[in-house]
Design a protein around this motif. Structure first.
Motif, PDB file in Angstrom:
ATOM      1  N   ALA A 102      -7.362   9.755   4.586  1.00  0.00           N
ATOM      2  CA  ALA A 102      -6.562  11.007   5.159  1.00  0.00           C
ATOM      3  C   ALA A 102      -5.741  10.741   6.480  1.00  0.00           C
ATOM      4  N   SER A 103      -6.303   9.917   7.294  1.00  0.00           N
ATOM      5  CA  SER A 103      -5.367   9.767   8.338  1.00  0.00           C
ATOM      6  C   SER A 103      -4.298   8.569   8.166  1.00  0.00           C
ATOM      7  N   PHE A 104      -4.544   7.609   7.151  1.00  0.00           N
ATOM      8  CA  PHE A 104      -3.372   6.519   7.156  1.00  0.00           C
ATOM      9  C   PHE A 104      -2.232   7.131   6.647  1.00  0.00           C
ATOM     10  N   PRO A 105      -2.291   7.883   5.367  1.00  0.00           N
ATOM     11  CA  PRO A 105      -1.003   8.331   4.777  1.00  0.00           C
ATOM     12  C   PRO A 105      -0.367   9.482   5.634  1.00  0.00           C
ATOM     13  N   VAL A 106      -1.109  10.352   6.476  1.00  0.00           N
ATOM     14  CA  VAL A 106      -0.701  11.346   7.279  1.00  0.00           C
ATOM     15  C   VAL A 106       0.025  10.715   8.405  1.00  0.00           C
ATOM     16  N   LEU A 107      -0.566   9.325   9.165  1.00  0.00           N
ATOM     17  CA  LEU A 107       0.307   8.639  10.257  1.00  0.00           C
ATOM     18  C   LEU A 107       1.510   8.130   9.494  1.00  0.00           C
ATOM     19  N   SER A 108       1.552   7.769   8.376  1.00  0.00           N
ATOM     20  CA  SER A 108       2.585   7.302   7.830  1.00  0.00           C
ATOM     21  C   SER A 108       3.874   8.276   7.398  1.00  0.00           C
ATOM     22  N   ARG A 109       3.374   9.402   7.282  1.00  0.00           N
ATOM     23  CA  ARG A 109       4.529  10.579   7.297  1.00  0.00           C
ATOM     24  C   ARG A 109       4.913  10.792   8.503  1.00  0.00           C
TER      25      ARG A 109
ATOM     26  N   LEU B 264       0.777   2.801  16.737  1.00  0.00           N
ATOM     27  CA  LEU B 264       2.339   3.506  16.453  1.00  0.00           C
ATOM     28  C   LEU B 264       2.615   4.167  17.707  1.00  0.00           C
ATOM     29  N   GLY B 265       2.268   3.982  18.636  1.00  0.00           N
ATOM     30  CA  GLY B 265       2.677   4.611  19.889  1.00  0.00           C
ATOM     31  C   GLY B 265       2.587   6.051  20.012  1.00  0.00           C
ATOM     32  N   ARG B 266       1.518   6.208  19.259  1.00  0.00           N
ATOM     33  CA  ARG B 266       1.168   8.171  19.196  1.00  0.00           C
ATOM     34  C   ARG B 266      -0.388   8.165  19.850  1.00  0.00           C
ATOM     35  N   ARG B 267      -0.600   9.387  20.190  1.00  0.00           N
ATOM     36  CA  ARG B 267      -1.708   9.684  20.916  1.00  0.00           C
ATOM     37  C   ARG B 267      -2.528  10.689  20.179  1.00  0.00           C
TER      38      ARG B 267
ATOM     39  N   SER C 155       1.227  17.372  15.811  1.00  0.00           N
ATOM     40  CA  SER C 155       1.709  17.468  14.556  1.00  0.00           C
ATOM     41  C   SER C 155       0.346  17.626  13.297  1.00  0.00           C
ATOM     42  N   VAL C 156      -0.719  17.268  13.930  1.00  0.00           N
ATOM     43  CA  VAL C 156      -2.120  17.089  13.112  1.00  0.00           C
ATOM     44  C   VAL C 156      -3.044  17.637  13.842  1.00  0.00           C
TER      45      VAL C 156
ATOM     46  N   THR D 229       0.808  -1.303  -0.025  1.00  0.00           N
ATOM     47  CA  THR D 229      -0.240   0.003   0.097  1.00  0.00           C
ATOM     48  C   THR D 229       0.885   1.184   0.106  1.00  0.00           C
ATOM     49  N   GLU D 230       2.186   1.157   0.354  1.00  0.00           N
ATOM     50  CA  GLU D 230       3.046   2.276   0.357  1.00  0.00           C
ATOM     51  C   GLU D 230       2.764   2.959   1.655  1.00  0.00           C
ATOM     52  N   LEU D 231       1.961   2.443   2.751  1.00  0.00           N
ATOM     53  CA  LEU D 231       1.778   2.995   3.955  1.00  0.00           C
ATOM     54  C   LEU D 231       3.129   2.885   4.857  1.00  0.00           C
ATOM     55  N   ALA D 232       3.100   3.451   5.974  1.00  0.00           N
ATOM     56  CA  ALA D 232       4.398   3.036   6.755  1.00  0.00           C
ATOM     57  C   ALA D 232       4.212   1.477   7.117  1.00  0.00           C
ATOM     58  N   GLY D 233       5.035   0.785   7.155  1.00  0.00           N
ATOM     59  CA  GLY D 233       5.121  -0.809   7.453  1.00  0.00           C
ATOM     60  C   GLY D 233       4.165  -1.288   8.623  1.00  0.00           C
ATOM     61  N   ALA D 234       4.448  -0.505   9.740  1.00  0.00           N
ATOM     62  CA  ALA D 234       3.822  -0.814  11.136  1.00  0.00           C
ATOM     63  C   ALA D 234       2.087  -0.454  11.009  1.00  0.00           C
ATOM     64  N   LEU D 235       1.949   0.264  10.083  1.00  0.00           N
ATOM     65  CA  LEU D 235       0.538   0.579   9.782  1.00  0.00           C
ATOM     66  C   LEU D 235      -0.075  -0.294   8.771  1.00  0.00           C
ATOM     67  N   GLU D 236       0.690  -0.561   7.833  1.00  0.00           N
ATOM     68  CA  GLU D 236       0.299  -1.508   6.800  1.00  0.00           C
ATOM     69  C   GLU D 236      -0.116  -3.011   7.644  1.00  0.00           C
ATOM     70  N   TYR D 237       0.449  -3.176   8.518  1.00  0.00           N
ATOM     71  CA  TYR D 237       0.455  -4.333   9.202  1.00  0.00           C
ATOM     72  C   TYR D 237      -0.582  -4.479   9.967  1.00  0.00           C
ATOM     73  N   HIS D 238      -1.046  -3.582  10.921  1.00  0.00           N
ATOM     74  CA  HIS D 238      -2.235  -3.256  11.686  1.00  0.00           C
ATOM     75  C   HIS D 238      -3.564  -3.292  10.822  1.00  0.00           C
TER      76      HIS D 238
END
Length: 694
Positions: free
Chosen positions: A55-62, A97-100, A72-73, A5-14
């Motif tokens: 919107a949120s998946f690619p933004v979280l990947s960034r 992703l360990g974010r809040r 950040s957002v 998907t070209e998302l961040a690896g951890a995000l694509e996994y979940h």
């Protein structure tokens, strides 16, 4: 996932393993590259097309790949209920992703706000008004809070762009941009837009001049044709009987066009033994939260709502959408229609139940217009001078003072400040801003008009009607307008209707704006103040086409067929396929021009005073002095509708504008010269007037 998907690896996994998704939806996949590139984007898909994740998946990947930290957002939405609904989803995604993520709006308490300020989340869910509150707060270090901001996501962007809340939003974003250390990427989400490129450019603001790219991303197959039905029931009471008898065991969402109508229908449905929930803006926070919880969990029930549930709040597994009477735009209808057909195998559907001939005709016209593929363009209201005044005062609160010679730097050429120099001159000359050595700060007039409760009035760009709080014991039920409290209601002789229940008034405390009540078995009544609404040229002309023989693209009951026949008979002398109808009565001349109130009032402003023009959405009524030749020669180039001085009070912050400029602002928002010209130059098929007048 079926492919990378070209998302961040951890995000694509979940996404694949925690959500169990085999693939992304079309918009979600199409948005990844443009959002990750940093381009400003407008993401468009039908309701339930997965826009939030797009919107949120690619933004979280960034966020992960680029190592963002701090706030950040910012994710803004027009309704608190929508933000409440989004919180659990985004909380899950960020936790992977360990974010809040955190929530900040008018219902959030001080302790939660202090926690946000002491340890900012990665994503903040909020409203434009709450952002303004943060900016003007003396206890917030604005530069520290916003310095790491990279992205602002605006949900339901069409809702913002259509009104002053949108001007307020883009103006606030420009002020935040000046505090941030990065160029802020702007992402908008919408399901219904007739002019997406225009809306994106408006939302981008200073990013356009800065060379930030803008892309409209629309993906996904068009939805299947919906199942539409139109019925005439004649009253709200009859509508309750019909709804109670239909689709037992299913979840039904009923949209009403007023709070009073929603209350009446809810009471009627409960009287029929139907499990019913209600949602509108005058209910208490507790009542609204109970309803929102029930929306997601209940099954065999009816949910009655005003437009508060039109936007993207998840109300669970909805089966049916029912519309009492008719909304006033195709865009609104599409939003409501999109509440259905969300689960696999389900189809979109809508049942219109008209309670009056007038609203039946409006519904038929709307369906005809929708059937032609029309969707209204979303156009921000012109001349937001009152918002410019609010922004100057808010900046003075935010910064303590600002340099008069450098005010433009805070809004970077935003069109919201197009008349800023003129507005600023008035604020300074009239004491709303005081000046010392080229610096401007809050003046005595601003303290007098807006200073109450720490300038709370400056945080909201719309005027709310005065309401009295209704309480049963210690429990708040909601609010009512003073016009609901007539003498019989106050004496306890007639009940009050609120939250779908009848109440006996026990006491009214006018100074504290409080009404104490106890339960009452009989049906009550409740009213909120309202004004007649102007309708678009297209909506009114669509009704004309229905009157001339076009049938709406919906199945109609026999009652509906009979009602349409009756209505066409009543209107038979007011419409003609060859053109507009002009008719002289004993006391006046009436032009059935069917062009909408704005066009009619614009034309009235160009006519001689002796014509004494009076307008509705459908017609213009003139004094006997009417002369057709003079009417045809109307000069519309400079015409502005008349605005009564008292009407200016309906424009928020009008006190901070010169009276003539405030009236001009309202007039410029009401003018419709293009369609007024069509009335003046259009064919008149039937003129029942003497030769001297024709």
């Amino acid at each position: 996932m079926s492919s990378s998907t070209e998302l961040a690896g951890a995000l694509e996994y979940h996404v694949a393993n925690s959500l169990g998704w085999q693939d992304l939806r079309p918009l979600q996949r199409a948005s990844i590259e443009p959002v990750r590139s940093g381009a400003d984007c407008l993401l468009i898909a039908p309701t339930a097309g997965g826009k939030t994740e797009a919107a949120s998946f690619p933004v979280l990947s960034r966020m992960i790949d680029e190592g963002w930290h701090g706030l950040s957002v910012i994710y803004v939405a027009p309704l608190k209920a929508l933000l409440n609904n989004l919180l659990p989803r985004l909380d899950q995604y960020t936790a992977w992703l360990g974010r809040r993520v955190a929530l900040w709006h008018g219902d959030i308490g001080d302790s939660a706000r202090r926690a946000i300020l002491s340890e900012p989340p990665d994503i903040l869910l909020t409203t434009p008004e709450s952002l303004e509150a943060v900016l003007v707060s003396r206890r917030v270090d604005h530069r520290l809070l916003f310095r790491d901001l990279h992205v602002v996501i605006a949900d339901e962007i069409h809702s913002f762009a259509a009104g002053d809340r949108g001007w307020h939003l883009v103006a606030v974003l420009e002020r935040i941009q000046r505090l941030a250390e990065h160029r802020i990427q702007r992402i908008g989400l919408s399901a219904t837009l007739g002019n997406p490129e225009d809306v994106l450019t408006w939302y981008q603001g200073s990013n356009v001049a800065a060379g930030v790219g803008g892309r409209v991303i629309s993906a996904g197959d068009p939805p299947a044709a919906p199942d539409l039905a139109l019925d005439y029931v004649g009253s709200v009471e009859n509508a309750a009987v019909v709804i109670a008898a239909l689709h037992a065991g299913e979840k039904r969402l009923v949209f009403c066009e007023s709070r009073a109508q929603a209350e009446q229908l809810t009471f009627g449905l409960r009287d029929q033994g139907v499990t019913t929930f209600i949602s509108h803006s005058s209910l208490s926070l507790d009542e609204r939260r109970q309803s929102e919880t029930a929306f997601a969990e209940a099954r065999d029930c009816v949910i009655v709502s005003t437009s508060t549930l039109e936007l993207g709040i998840d109300i669970g597994d909805l089966d049916r959408m029912i519309q009492l009477d008719s909304p006033r735009s195709v865009g609104s209808f599409l939003q409501r229609l999109g509440r259905t057909g969300r689960r696999a195998g389900a189809s979109r559907n809508a049942l219109f139940l008209a309670t009056e001939h007038e609203t039946f005709l409006r519904a038929a016209g709307l369906l005809h217009l929708w059937g032609q593929g029309f969707v209204e363009p979303v156009t921000p209201p012109p001349a937001p001078r009152h918002i410019a005044a609010q922004q100057f005062l808010a900046l003075a609160l935010q910064e303590g003072r600002f340099a008069r010679a450098r005010w433009q730097e805070w809004w970077a050429g935003s069109p919201v400040m197009a008349d800023g120099a003129e507005v600023l001159e008035y604020l300074a000359s009239s004491g709303y801003l005081a000046e010392d050595g080229g610096w401007l700060f809050i003046g005595p007039s601003a303290e007098r008009d807006f200073g109450g409760r720490n300038f709370l009035e400056l945080l909201s760009t719309f005027i709310a009607d005065l309401e009295l709080t209704v309480l049963h014991g210690r429990k708040e039920i909601g609010g009512v307008s003073p016009i609901s409290l007539n003498a019989a209601v106050i004496r306890g002789e007639k009940p009050l209707l609120l939250a779908g229940h009848a109440w006996k008034v026990v006491a009214v405390d006018w100074q504290r704006h409080r009404v104490d009540v106890e339960p009452e078995a009989d049906r009550g009544k409740v009213r909120w103040s309202s004004e007649p609404l102007p309708e678009s040229f297209e909506m009114v002309r669509a009704r004309r086409e229905v009157l001339l023989g076009e049938d709406p693209p919906a199945s109609m009951s026999q009652r509906a067929v009979d009602a349409l026949g009756t209505i066409r008979g009543v209107w038979s002398e007011r419409v003609d396929p060859a053109g507009l109808v002009l008719a002289r009565g004993e006391k006046d001349v009436v032009l059935w021009s069917m062009a909408g109130l704005r066009a009619h009032e614009t034309l009235a402003a160009a006519l001689p005073n002796e014509f004494e023009a009076r307008s509705t959405n459908e017609s213009m009524r003139f004094a006997p002095a009417f002369d057709l030749a003079e009417f045809r020669g109307s000069a519309l180039g400079e015409a502005l509708p008349f605005i009564a001085p008292d009407a200016v009070s309906g424009l928020k912050f009008s006190a901070a504008l010169p009276a003539d400029l405030a009236r001009a602002t309202l007039a410029e928002r009401f003018v419709d010269r293009a369609n007024a010209s069509e009335v003046v130059g259009g064919p008149i098929a039937f003129a029942n007037v003497p030769d001297s007048a024709s």
